[in-house]
Design a protein around this motif. Structure first.
Motif, PDB file in Angstrom:
ATOM      1  N   GLU A  46     -37.044  73.014  19.125  1.00  0.00           N
ATOM      2  CA  GLU A  46     -36.536  73.086  20.499  1.00  0.00           C
ATOM      3  C   GLU A  46     -36.902  74.395  21.189  1.00  0.00           C
ATOM      4  O   GLU A  46     -37.221  74.415  22.369  1.00  0.00           O
ATOM      5  N   VAL A  47     -36.860  75.506  20.454  1.00  0.00           N
ATOM      6  CA  VAL A  47     -37.163  76.809  21.045  1.00  0.00           C
ATOM      7  C   VAL A  47     -38.621  76.852  21.498  1.00  0.00           C
ATOM      8  O   VAL A  47     -38.918  77.263  22.624  1.00  0.00           O
ATOM      9  N   CYS A  48     -39.534  76.417  20.649  1.00  0.00           N
ATOM     10  CA  CYS A  48     -40.952  76.425  21.009  1.00  0.00           C
ATOM     11  C   CYS A  48     -41.252  75.416  22.123  1.00  0.00           C
ATOM     12  O   CYS A  48     -42.074  75.684  22.999  1.00  0.00           O
ATOM     13  N   LEU A  49     -40.565  74.275  22.105  1.00  0.00           N
ATOM     14  CA  LEU A  49     -40.756  73.283  23.168  1.00  0.00           C
ATOM     15  C   LEU A  49     -40.308  73.853  24.516  1.00  0.00           C
ATOM     16  O   LEU A  49     -41.010  73.713  25.522  1.00  0.00           O
ATOM     17  N   LYS A  50     -39.161  74.515  24.539  1.00  0.00           N
ATOM     18  CA  LYS A  50     -38.679  75.127  25.782  1.00  0.00           C
ATOM     19  C   LYS A  50     -39.643  76.187  26.281  1.00  0.00           C
ATOM     20  O   LYS A  50     -39.912  76.286  27.479  1.00  0.00           O
ATOM     21  N   PHE A  51     -40.192  76.974  25.359  1.00  0.00           N
ATOM     22  CA  PHE A  51     -41.136  77.999  25.793  1.00  0.00           C
ATOM     23  C   PHE A  51     -42.418  77.370  26.337  1.00  0.00           C
ATOM     24  O   PHE A  51     -42.967  77.826  27.335  1.00  0.00           O
ATOM     25  N   THR A  57     -44.261  75.791  33.712  1.00  0.00           N
ATOM     26  CA  THR A  57     -43.625  76.116  34.985  1.00  0.00           C
ATOM     27  C   THR A  57     -44.207  77.392  35.595  1.00  0.00           C
ATOM     28  O   THR A  57     -44.507  77.447  36.783  1.00  0.00           O
ATOM     29  N   LYS A  58     -44.367  78.416  34.766  1.00  0.00           N
ATOM     30  CA  LYS A  58     -44.820  79.718  35.260  1.00  0.00           C
ATOM     31  C   LYS A  58     -46.311  79.803  35.527  1.00  0.00           C
ATOM     32  O   LYS A  58     -46.739  80.425  36.504  1.00  0.00           O
ATOM     33  N   TYR A  59     -47.116  79.202  34.634  1.00  0.00           N
ATOM     34  CA  TYR A  59     -48.566  79.382  34.715  1.00  0.00           C
ATOM     35  C   TYR A  59     -49.354  78.087  34.858  1.00  0.00           C
ATOM     36  O   TYR A  59     -50.581  78.116  34.944  1.00  0.00           O
ATOM     37  N   LEU A 162     -53.543  83.167  31.651  1.00  0.00           N
ATOM     38  CA  LEU A 162     -53.564  81.705  31.650  1.00  0.00           C
ATOM     39  C   LEU A 162     -53.634  81.132  33.059  1.00  0.00           C
ATOM     40  O   LEU A 162     -54.174  80.060  33.267  1.00  0.00           O
ATOM     41  N   ALA A 163     -53.058  81.828  34.019  1.00  0.00           N
ATOM     42  CA  ALA A 163     -53.030  81.326  35.395  1.00  0.00           C
ATOM     43  C   ALA A 163     -54.439  81.193  35.946  1.00  0.00           C
ATOM     44  O   ALA A 163     -54.704  80.346  36.800  1.00  0.00           O
ATOM     45  N   GLU A 164     -55.351  81.981  35.411  1.00  0.00           N
ATOM     46  CA  GLU A 164     -56.734  81.951  35.889  1.00  0.00           C
ATOM     47  C   GLU A 164     -57.458  80.675  35.495  1.00  0.00           C
ATOM     48  O   GLU A 164     -58.287  80.176  36.233  1.00  0.00           O
TER      49      GLU A 164
END
Length: 170
Positions: A46-51, A57-59, A162-164
């Motif tokens: 669950e922790v890795c899935l949330k990340f 969402t962020k990138y 990563l956004a690039e």
């Protein structure tokens, strides 16, 4: 529901189970259990899935951590044009390569954790409860571990890179 299995595996029906892979250690951190009895299970805790979702969402980038290609936004439409089907096949093959890389990564992380406990080398197996107790962390520290595992897998220092090149789908 039919059992999803390799053709070389002997068929055995399990009520309510469609994937013989079952449960396994998290593909990213290897510190806790992941998977399940269905083809639509996650290969990470669950922790890795949330990340991973946070990265999306962020990138706008995420790793394909679902057991089934559809969970990762990848499918080949049967009634599509030939060129769309060819593109889908290429995307599917890329997904399979990435899924194998993630599986290999998970095996390496499990081996690393196992070898970090020298006394375990003399034991024939380690029970899951004992494994998870040994590597359990608070939520904050578990998230930090996931963050580092993603950075290590992606071979990056900072996620802003990563956004690039955000061409991944979740």
């Amino acid at each position: 529901m039919r059992m999803q299995r390799c053709r070389c595996e002997k068929f055995k029906a399990y009520p309510g189970v469609d994937c013989p892979s079952g449960f396994h250690l998290c593909t990213m951190c290897a510190a806790s259990i992941a998977g399940g009895t269905g083809r639509y299970s996650w290969n990470v805790c669950e922790v890795c899935l949330k990340f991973n979702r946070s990265l999306n969402t962020k990138y706008g980038v995420c790793l394909p951590l679902g057991r089934h290609s559809i969970m990762n936004g990848i499918s080949i439409p049967i009634h599509a044009t030939k060129s769309v089907q060819e593109a889908g096949i290429t995307e599917m093959l890329n997904f399979l390569d990435k899924a194998q890389s993630l599986s290999d990564w998970g095996d390496l992380q499990a081996r690393t954790l196992f070898e970090s406990i020298p006394s375990w080398r003399r034991e024939p197996f380690i029970r899951l409860r004992r494994w998870e107790e040994k590597f359990a962390l608070s939520k904050v520290k578990a998230t930090s571990r996931s963050v580092q595992m993603f950075k290590d897998f992606l071979r990056i220092e900072d996620f802003s890179i990563l956004a690039e090149d955000s061409d991944e789908d979740c």
